[in-house]
Design a protein around this motif. Structure first.
Motif, mmCIF file in Angstrom:
data_model
loop_
_atom_site.group_PDB
_atom_site.id
_atom_site.type_symbol
_atom_site.label_atom_id
_atom_site.label_comp_id
_atom_site.label_asym_id
_atom_site.label_seq_id
_atom_site.Cartn_x
_atom_site.Cartn_y
_atom_site.Cartn_z
ATOM 1 N N UNK A 1 -59.331 -18.534 -5.978
ATOM 2 C CA UNK A 1 -59.659 -18.331 -4.571
ATOM 3 C C UNK A 1 -60.610 -19.426 -4.054
ATOM 4 N N UNK A 2 -61.497 -19.899 -4.914
ATOM 5 C CA UNK A 2 -62.403 -20.978 -4.524
ATOM 6 C C UNK A 2 -61.652 -22.289 -4.338
ATOM 7 N N UNK A 3 -60.593 -22.497 -5.115
ATOM 8 C CA UNK A 3 -59.761 -23.687 -4.936
ATOM 9 C C UNK A 3 -59.051 -23.632 -3.581
ATOM 10 N N UNK A 4 -58.579 -22.459 -3.199
ATOM 11 C CA UNK A 4 -57.959 -22.325 -1.873
ATOM 12 C C UNK A 4 -58.970 -22.651 -0.773
ATOM 13 N N UNK A 5 -60.214 -22.194 -0.958
ATOM 14 C CA UNK A 5 -61.262 -22.514 0.005
ATOM 15 C C UNK A 5 -61.527 -24.012 0.015
ATOM 16 N N UNK A 6 -61.491 -24.644 -1.165
ATOM 17 C CA UNK A 6 -61.711 -26.092 -1.230
ATOM 18 C C UNK A 6 -60.598 -26.844 -0.500
ATOM 19 N N UNK A 7 -59.352 -26.347 -0.564
ATOM 20 C CA UNK A 7 -58.269 -26.979 0.167
ATOM 21 C C UNK A 7 -58.552 -26.965 1.669
ATOM 22 N N UNK A 8 -59.043 -25.848 2.158
ATOM 23 C CA UNK A 8 -59.382 -25.764 3.588
ATOM 24 C C UNK A 8 -60.486 -26.751 3.940
ATOM 25 N N UNK A 9 -61.481 -26.874 3.056
ATOM 26 C CA UNK A 9 -62.597 -27.768 3.343
ATOM 27 C C UNK A 9 -62.166 -29.233 3.251
ATOM 28 N N UNK A 10 -61.237 -29.542 2.363
ATOM 29 C CA UNK A 10 -60.737 -30.912 2.287
ATOM 30 C C UNK A 10 -60.007 -31.271 3.582
ATOM 31 N N UNK A 11 -59.170 -30.352 4.064
ATOM 32 C CA UNK A 11 -58.459 -30.613 5.321
ATOM 33 C C UNK A 11 -59.440 -30.782 6.476
ATOM 34 N N UNK A 12 -60.488 -29.961 6.500
ATOM 35 C CA UNK A 12 -61.513 -30.106 7.531
ATOM 36 C C UNK A 12 -62.276 -31.417 7.356
ATOM 37 N N UNK A 13 -62.541 -31.794 6.093
ATOM 38 C CA UNK A 13 -63.264 -33.031 5.831
ATOM 39 C C UNK A 13 -62.489 -34.257 6.258
ATOM 40 N N UNK A 14 -61.168 -34.206 6.161
ATOM 41 C CA UNK A 14 -60.357 -35.338 6.596
ATOM 42 C C UNK A 14 -60.555 -35.573 8.099
ATOM 43 N N UNK A 15 -60.701 -34.509 8.863
ATOM 44 C CA UNK A 15 -60.975 -34.652 10.303
ATOM 45 C C UNK A 15 -62.325 -35.329 10.504
ATOM 46 N N UNK A 16 -63.340 -34.905 9.736
ATOM 47 C CA UNK A 16 -64.655 -35.533 9.837
ATOM 48 C C UNK A 16 -64.585 -37.005 9.437
ATOM 49 N N UNK A 17 -63.819 -37.302 8.393
ATOM 50 C CA UNK A 17 -63.681 -38.688 7.937
ATOM 51 C C UNK A 17 -63.024 -39.549 9.021
ATOM 52 N N UNK A 18 -61.999 -39.013 9.638
ATOM 53 C CA UNK A 18 -61.327 -39.744 10.709
ATOM 54 C C UNK A 18 -62.284 -40.001 11.875
ATOM 55 N N UNK A 19 -63.096 -39.006 12.217
ATOM 56 C CA UNK A 19 -64.062 -39.183 13.301
ATOM 57 C C UNK A 19 -65.086 -40.260 12.961
ATOM 58 N N UNK A 20 -65.524 -40.313 11.698
ATOM 59 C CA UNK A 20 -66.487 -41.334 11.275
ATOM 60 C C UNK A 20 -65.875 -42.722 11.413
ATOM 61 N N UNK A 21 -64.615 -42.887 11.013
ATOM 62 C CA UNK A 21 -63.971 -44.192 11.115
ATOM 63 C C UNK A 21 -63.846 -44.629 12.572
#
Length: 522
Positions: free
Chosen positions: A310-330
């Motif tokens: 279940x924590x891995x599923x949560x990590x998948x959600x956070x990775x997808x959210x982090x990609x948005x943050x990464x794109x905003x930083x670029x």
């Protein structure tokens, strides 16, 4: 990124850290035991307590020198082997280390010389105060180091600044009063007290078996039995508090330690033994105590421990959210005045570190496929088998220490320790055990947060310097050889001091002038 460079950098730092921590627990514990012994001397004015304090002060001094030498090497490695780590989080991580040097290390360095050479120059009370200041400095040093380490485990009070591309302090009070850091400090210091108590108990038992230095041996064993019993009990209680802190701050580490693959209805049971199967992702042949893990981890009868799946599923959600943050930083790097991208970053900045996990597979996380995101999410699961067994061996030794000191305390109270030769032999044999438990504790603490150098913020594989494998092999070999020599020197010095025993000295008045009748010759 060369995976070999990452692995060698980790190996070198792990070897240095584990070696350094062979000395730290004994320093922490002996400093407090010296205060206890010297306090008894000041109150009773009995010379046996002065002799006892001076002997264990000698052991403290030998150990203290080696601890300082190996600790300095560790701090330099942050600049040499982990330069991107230092650049990315140095504003936060460097502050506790600087305070440790200015406050604690200088305090130790100032008073340690007075402690060794001030016996004839200071009053009894004055020297006791000096000894207390050394102990205070030693424990403050541990506090600030563990504040820094606790922030790596639970990075509160700081955030990423897209303008500087670094982590920056927002609330130093939150860094200082980090619940993980506070739990680690009291647990680690108590473990050091146990370590020193076992050494004093074991050496005293050795002398009693040989019939040597009996006044010092009896007094040392009495102090070690009482101090060790209190410390070993506190280690278990404070270790439980550390586990409770993981429930809110490091759920994946807790799940890996207990090999909880899937969330089950509460209250969760505690697995005593079992075989964690990392392929099938289940724990086979497990022996479980119902409800106990739920009580320890959540302090409730209906609490559950979230499973790794279940924590891995949560990590998948956070990775997808982090990609948005990464794109905003670029995009902000190209146009820092874009308020829309800044708002977009603020909404997802908490998950930026999770997007960086994808850099193990690709240069630009924004190109990740769902399969790559899932693989990166499973990378957040540490080595379950190693954590599972390391924790259980550590805990078993902890309970064995309680039994050892409870027996010692009972025998000393009944004045039967001289006759219980079986126990004296057991006390000598137990000397290595606290070091094994302490080293395993650090394995659990540090490998349990992998793949993170900073939990949820910076992956370990991004934190290294641009070094070659050859340079790392050379320095690793050099450190191993140097530390091996230093270890042999320390062991020989300590064994020689134990064999020589305490010095039974009577303070003699300074000699007067030479009588005129006695000729003076060259």
């Amino acid at each position: 990124m060369d995976p070999g460079v990452v692995d060698l950098s980790r190996l070198q730092f792990a070897a240095t850290a584990l070696y350094h921590f062979l000395f730290v627990p004994l320093t922490l514990g002996l400093s407090m035991m010296l205060v206890i012994m010297e306090s008894v001397y000041v109150m009773t004015n009995r010379p046996e307590w002065r002799v006892t304090t001076r002997f264990w002060g000698k052991i403290f001094g030998i150990n203290f020198v080696l601890g300082v030498a190996t600790g300095l090497t560790m701090e330099f490695q942050f600049g040499t082997n982990w330069s991107y780590f230092s650049h990315y989080v140095g504003d936060i991580f460097g502050a506790p280390l600087a305070i440790e040097g200015l406050m604690a290390f200088f305090l130790e360095a100032t008073f340690v010389g007075l402690m060794f050479f001030g016996w004839e120059r200071l009053s009894k009370l004055g020297h006791l105060i000096v000894t207390f200041m050394v102990a205070l400095g030693t424990n403050l040093s541990a506090l600030w180091i563990l504040v820094a380490n606790g922030w790596m485990q639970n990075p509160v009070g700081a955030s990423f600044n897209p303008d500087t591309m670094r982590m920056e302090v927002g609330d130093f009070g939150a860094v200082l009063f980090n619940p993980v850091a506070q739990a680690k400090f009291v647990h680690t210091v108590s473990a050091g007290y146990v370590c020193a108590s076992v050494v004093v108990l074991g050496v005293s038992a050795f002398w009693l078996l040989k019939g040597r230095f009996l006044p010092v041996a009896r007094r040392s064993m009495t102090v070690a039995a009482a101090f060790g019993l209190a410390s070993s009990l506190s280690v278990v209680v404070l270790g439980d508090e550390s586990g409770y802190a993981l429930t809110d701050n490091q759920k994946m580490k807790l799940a890996a330690i207990e090999a909880v693959w899937h969330t089950e209805p509460g209250p969760s049971g505690l697995t005593l033994f079992g075989y964690p199967d990392t392929v099938a992702r289940e724990t086979r042949y497990k022996v479980e105590i119902p409800w106990l893990l739920g009580l320890i981890a959540t302090r409730s009868l209906d609490g559950t421990v979230t499973g790794m799946s279940e924590l891995v599923l949560k990590a998948q959600e956070r990775i997808a959210s982090g990609v948005i943050a990464y794109d905003a930083v670029q995009r902000l790097k190209a146009n820092p005045q874009d308020m829309g991208q800044r708002a977009r970053f603020e909404a997802h900045k908490r998950d930026l570190g999770y997007a960086l996990l994808l850099k193990r597979q690709m240069a630009d996380p924004r190109a990740a496929t769902p399969q790559q995101i899932e693989a990166a999410a499973w990378d957040t699961v540490p080595d379950v088998g190693l954590l599972f067994w390391s924790f259980r061996i550590m805990a078993a030794i902890g309970f064995a220490m309680i039994a050892l000191f409870a027996t010692a305390f009972t025998l000393c109270s009944l004045r039967m320790h001289l006759d219980a030769r079986w126990f004296l032999r057991l006390a000598v044999a137990a000397i290595p055990l606290p070091w094994i438990a302490i080293e395993l504790g650090w394995v659990v603490a540090e490998l349990g947060r992998q793949p993170w150098a900073i939990e949820g913020v910076l992956p370990t594989f991004l934190a290294t310097s641009s070094l070659s494998r050859g340079a790392l092999w050379t320095t690793l070999a050099g450190f191993t050889a140097l530390y091996g020599v230093l270890a042999v020197i320390e062991i020989r010095l300590i064994l020689a001091a134990i064999a020589h025993g305490p010095e039974e000295r009577n303070d003699q008045p300074a000699p007067g002038p030479i009588p005129a009748a006695i000729p003076v010759t060259a």
